[in-house]
Design a protein around this motif. Structure first.
Motif, PDB file in Angstrom:
ATOM      1  N   LEU A  32       0.850  -1.194   0.000  1.00 38.18           N
ATOM      2  CA  LEU A  32       0.000   0.000   0.000  1.00 38.18           C
ATOM      3  C   LEU A  32       0.886   1.245   0.000  1.00 38.18           C
ATOM      4  CD1 LEU A  32      -2.567  -1.177   2.703  1.00 38.18           C
ATOM      5  CD2 LEU A  32      -2.958  -1.057   0.235  1.00 38.18           C
ATOM      6  N   SER A  33       1.555   1.463  -1.105  1.00 39.55           N
ATOM      7  CA  SER A  33       2.542   2.549  -1.154  1.00 39.55           C
ATOM      8  C   SER A  33       1.913   3.930  -0.945  1.00 39.55           C
ATOM      9  CB  SER A  33       3.322   2.510  -2.465  1.00 39.55           C
ATOM     10  OG  SER A  33       2.454   2.700  -3.563  1.00 39.55           O
ATOM     11  N   ASP A  34       0.701   4.128  -1.447  1.00 37.00           N
ATOM     12  CA  ASP A  34       0.045   5.426  -1.239  1.00 37.00           C
ATOM     13  C   ASP A  34      -0.257   5.665   0.239  1.00 37.00           C
ATOM     14  OD1 ASP A  34       0.146   6.006  -3.920  1.00 37.00           O
ATOM     15  OD2 ASP A  34      -1.913   5.361  -4.322  1.00 37.00           O
ATOM     16  N   VAL A  35      -0.698   4.628   0.915  1.00 31.25           N
ATOM     17  CA  VAL A  35      -0.969   4.746   2.351  1.00 31.25           C
ATOM     18  C   VAL A  35       0.341   4.994   3.103  1.00 31.25           C
ATOM     19  CG1 VAL A  35      -1.821   3.553   4.411  1.00 31.25           C
ATOM     20  CG2 VAL A  35      -3.045   3.323   2.236  1.00 31.25           C
ATOM     21  N   ALA A  36       1.375   4.265   2.742  1.00 34.48           N
ATOM     22  CA  ALA A  36       2.676   4.444   3.397  1.00 34.48           C
ATOM     23  C   ALA A  36       3.182   5.870   3.208  1.00 34.48           C
ATOM     24  CB  ALA A  36       3.685   3.442   2.842  1.00 34.48           C
ATOM     25  N   ARG A  37       3.035   6.392   2.007  1.00 30.89           N
ATOM     26  CA  ARG A  37       3.464   7.770   1.737  1.00 30.89           C
ATOM     27  C   ARG A  37       2.627   8.754   2.560  1.00 30.89           C
ATOM     28  NH1 ARG A  37       4.662   7.250  -3.023  1.00 30.89           N
ATOM     29  NH2 ARG A  37       2.593   7.001  -3.886  1.00 30.89           N
ATOM     30  N   GLY A  38       1.337   8.520   2.626  1.00 28.26           N
ATOM     31  CA  GLY A  38       0.461   9.382   3.418  1.00 28.26           C
ATOM     32  C   GLY A  38       0.806   9.357   4.898  1.00 28.26           C
ATOM     33  N   LEU A  39       1.098   8.172   5.409  1.00 27.82           N
ATOM     34  CA  LEU A  39       1.492   8.064   6.815  1.00 27.82           C
ATOM     35  C   LEU A  39       2.803   8.797   7.074  1.00 27.82           C
ATOM     36  CD1 LEU A  39       0.655   4.321   7.603  1.00 27.82           C
ATOM     37  CD2 LEU A  39      -0.642   6.352   8.276  1.00 27.82           C
ATOM     38  N   THR A  40       3.717   8.702   6.137  1.00 26.86           N
ATOM     39  CA  THR A  40       5.007   9.382   6.290  1.00 26.86           C
ATOM     40  C   THR A  40       4.825  10.899   6.293  1.00 26.86           C
ATOM     41  OG1 THR A  40       6.097   7.515   5.215  1.00 26.86           O
ATOM     42  CG2 THR A  40       7.340   9.569   5.353  1.00 26.86           C
ATOM     43  N   ILE A  41       3.951  11.394   5.448  1.00 27.68           N
ATOM     44  CA  ILE A  41       3.642  12.827   5.456  1.00 27.68           C
ATOM     45  C   ILE A  41       3.027  13.212   6.803  1.00 27.68           C
ATOM     46  CG2 ILE A  41       2.144  14.604   4.444  1.00 27.68           C
ATOM     47  CD1 ILE A  41       2.580  13.114   1.727  1.00 27.68           C
ATOM     48  N   GLY A  42       2.137  12.367   7.297  1.00 27.99           N
ATOM     49  CA  GLY A  42       1.533  12.604   8.609  1.00 27.99           C
ATOM     50  C   GLY A  42       2.569  12.674   9.713  1.00 27.99           C
TER      51      GLY A  42
END
Length: 98
Positions: A32-42
């Motif tokens: 889930l790369s999009d979720v991982a990227r979103g979590l990292t931004i968070g």
């Protein structure tokens, strides 16, 4: 004597949170790369808010408003962002099932 973590002041208890979110993002990076990227931004937003809280006490002596308000604003932004990441993930899952 000051402990190794005492310099963090009031954010000491929050330190594990971005670490755990980053670990989760790392574990999700392939599936889930999009979720991982979103979590990292968070995490970036959360660390910025923690920085505002950490800087508040020393800066209050120079500027009465301090930075505590940024702690609250950035936490709200982070929460909204994480909700958006979850929402996008759920929408993507519904689209994939069609």
């Amino acid at each position: 004597m000051i402990s190794d973590w005492e310099f963090l002041g009031s954010i000491r208890g929050y330190v594990p949170v971005p670490i755990l979110i980053l670990i989760y993002a790392y574990l999700l990076r392939r599936k889930l790369s999009d979720v991982a990227r979103g979590l990292t931004i968070g995490v970036g937003i959360l660390v910025a808010s923690m920085g505002a809280r950490w800087a508040d006490e020393p800066l209050c002596h120079m500027h009465p408003v301090g930075t505590h308000f940024l702690w609250h604003i950035l936490n709200a932004v982070m929460l909204a962002w994480m909700i958006e990441v979850y929402h996008r993930h759920m929408l993507a899952g519904k689209r994939a099932k069609r």
